[in-house]
Design a protein around this motif. Structure first.
Motif, PDB file in Angstrom:
ATOM      1  N   ASN A 122      14.556  -5.131 -63.891  1.00  0.00           N
ATOM      2  CA  ASN A 122      14.867  -5.219 -65.319  1.00  0.00           C
ATOM      3  C   ASN A 122      13.833  -6.127 -65.984  1.00  0.00           C
ATOM      4  N   PRO A 123      12.602  -5.666 -66.162  1.00  0.00           N
ATOM      5  CA  PRO A 123      11.541  -6.538 -66.662  1.00  0.00           C
ATOM      6  C   PRO A 123      11.839  -7.103 -68.048  1.00  0.00           C
ATOM      7  N   LYS A 124      11.263  -8.302 -68.292  1.00  0.00           N
ATOM      8  CA  LYS A 124      11.483  -9.014 -69.549  1.00  0.00           C
ATOM      9  C   LYS A 124      10.141  -9.270 -70.244  1.00  0.00           C
ATOM     10  N   ALA A 125      10.228  -9.620 -71.519  1.00  0.00           N
ATOM     11  CA  ALA A 125       9.048  -9.958 -72.331  1.00  0.00           C
ATOM     12  C   ALA A 125       7.975  -8.873 -72.190  1.00  0.00           C
ATOM     13  N   ILE A 126       8.386  -7.640 -72.397  1.00  0.00           N
ATOM     14  CA  ILE A 126       7.518  -6.478 -72.163  1.00  0.00           C
ATOM     15  C   ILE A 126       6.463  -6.369 -73.260  1.00  0.00           C
ATOM     16  N   LEU A 127       5.228  -6.129 -72.836  1.00  0.00           N
ATOM     17  CA  LEU A 127       4.105  -5.922 -73.752  1.00  0.00           C
ATOM     18  C   LEU A 127       3.618  -4.478 -73.753  1.00  0.00           C
ATOM     19  N   GLU A 128       3.765  -3.827 -72.595  1.00  0.00           N
ATOM     20  CA  GLU A 128       3.172  -2.494 -72.419  1.00  0.00           C
ATOM     21  C   GLU A 128       4.052  -1.615 -71.549  1.00  0.00           C
ATOM     22  N   ILE A 129       4.113  -0.361 -71.893  1.00  0.00           N
ATOM     23  CA  ILE A 129       4.771   0.654 -71.069  1.00  0.00           C
ATOM     24  C   ILE A 129       3.747   1.755 -70.842  1.00  0.00           C
ATOM     25  N   GLU A 130       3.506   2.070 -69.572  1.00  0.00           N
ATOM     26  CA  GLU A 130       2.532   3.104 -69.237  1.00  0.00           C
ATOM     27  C   GLU A 130       3.198   4.204 -68.418  1.00  0.00           C
ATOM     28  N   TYR A 131       3.019   5.433 -68.862  1.00  0.00           N
ATOM     29  CA  TYR A 131       3.480   6.602 -68.104  1.00  0.00           C
ATOM     30  C   TYR A 131       2.444   6.896 -67.024  1.00  0.00           C
ATOM     31  N   ILE A 132       2.911   7.071 -65.787  1.00  0.00           N
ATOM     32  CA  ILE A 132       2.019   7.310 -64.654  1.00  0.00           C
ATOM     33  C   ILE A 132       2.595   8.424 -63.780  1.00  0.00           C
ATOM     34  N   LYS A 133       1.793   8.885 -62.800  1.00  0.00           N
ATOM     35  CA  LYS A 133       2.261   9.953 -61.903  1.00  0.00           C
ATOM     36  C   LYS A 133       3.363   9.469 -60.979  1.00  0.00           C
ATOM     37  N   GLU A 134       3.122   8.422 -60.251  1.00  0.00           N
ATOM     38  CA  GLU A 134       4.093   7.878 -59.293  1.00  0.00           C
ATOM     39  C   GLU A 134       4.146   6.364 -59.467  1.00  0.00           C
ATOM     40  N   PRO A 135       5.343   5.778 -59.468  1.00  0.00           N
ATOM     41  CA  PRO A 135       5.418   4.329 -59.665  1.00  0.00           C
ATOM     42  C   PRO A 135       4.900   3.559 -58.453  1.00  0.00           C
ATOM     43  N   PRO A 136       4.069   2.524 -58.688  1.00  0.00           N
ATOM     44  CA  PRO A 136       3.633   1.651 -57.598  1.00  0.00           C
ATOM     45  C   PRO A 136       4.724   0.618 -57.319  1.00  0.00           C
ATOM     46  N   TYR A 137       4.506  -0.211 -56.336  1.00  0.00           N
ATOM     47  CA  TYR A 137       5.416  -1.322 -56.082  1.00  0.00           C
ATOM     48  C   TYR A 137       5.254  -2.330 -57.209  1.00  0.00           C
ATOM     49  N   GLY A 138       6.364  -2.889 -57.665  1.00  0.00           N
ATOM     50  CA  GLY A 138       6.327  -3.930 -58.682  1.00  0.00           C
ATOM     51  C   GLY A 138       6.066  -5.282 -58.045  1.00  0.00           C
ATOM     52  N   THR A 139       6.070  -6.335 -58.847  1.00  0.00           N
ATOM     53  CA  THR A 139       5.753  -7.691 -58.393  1.00  0.00           C
ATOM     54  C   THR A 139       6.610  -8.115 -57.203  1.00  0.00           C
TER      55      THR A 139
END
Length: 176
Positions: A122-139
């Motif tokens: 549930n990310p916070k303080a979002i600056l950017e949303i990018e549509y991609i083919k497959e999601p990578p691992y998050g932080t």
């Protein structure tokens, strides 16, 4: 400063855009009460106000190959997931908590609430949303023993808003 903040939506979509906070607040408003669950076994319930992700999706017009979404946040946090998860009925993009604008600690000016996923999804303080083919691992999926999926697993919960008394949970959204 919410007056200067913008959200960039781009990637595999036909209509990349940048939104101000006031433009997002003009989307059809949705309020729900749901619990945010941490992998450390605590949770807390709040009333969240924002809009459904489908509003952004409709305006950006993702390409058919856009199966994933990446969120880039003000603190360099990066989280990703399947687009279909963000389109679930209880997934919201929120700008208010308990009737007040989000605090910095709770993700001002915009965050995700997916009550069926652990807090790190549930990310916070979002600056950017990018549509991609497959999601990578998050932080956290990269540096911790956390799954890339982040769905709440069966186990136990200590609800802070109910005195922290241990409760058994069955996985998915916690609805007490």
């Amino acid at each position: 400063d919410g007056r200067k903040w913008t959200l960039r939506v781009h990637g595999l979509c036909k209509n990349p855009q940048t939104f101000s906070l006031s433009e997002l607040e003009a989307f059809p408003k949705k309020t729900q009460t749901s619990r945010l669950k941490c992998v450390e076994c605590w949770s807390a319930k709040a009333e969240w106000t924002g809009f459904h992700f489908s509003e952004l999706d409709r305006m950006a017009v993702p390409l058919p190959e856009a199966k994933g979404i990446v969120f880039r946040c003000a603190d360099d946090y990066l989280e990703a997931g399947l687009r279909e998860d963000f389109l679930q009925p209880r997934s919201l993009m929120v700008y208010a908590m308990n009737g007040k604008p989000l605090s910095d600690g709770h993700g001002f000016p915009l965050r995700v609430i997916m009550p069926f996923k652990y807090g790190y999804k549930n990310p916070k303080a979002i600056l950017e949303i990018e549509y991609i083919k497959e999601p990578p691992y998050g932080t956290w999926s990269k540096i911790g023993p956390y799954s890339a999926d982040g769905t709440i697993l069966p186990g136990y919960d200590h609800p802070l808003d109910q005195g922290g008394e241990t409760r058994k949970i069955y996985g998915g959204e916690i609805r007490y």
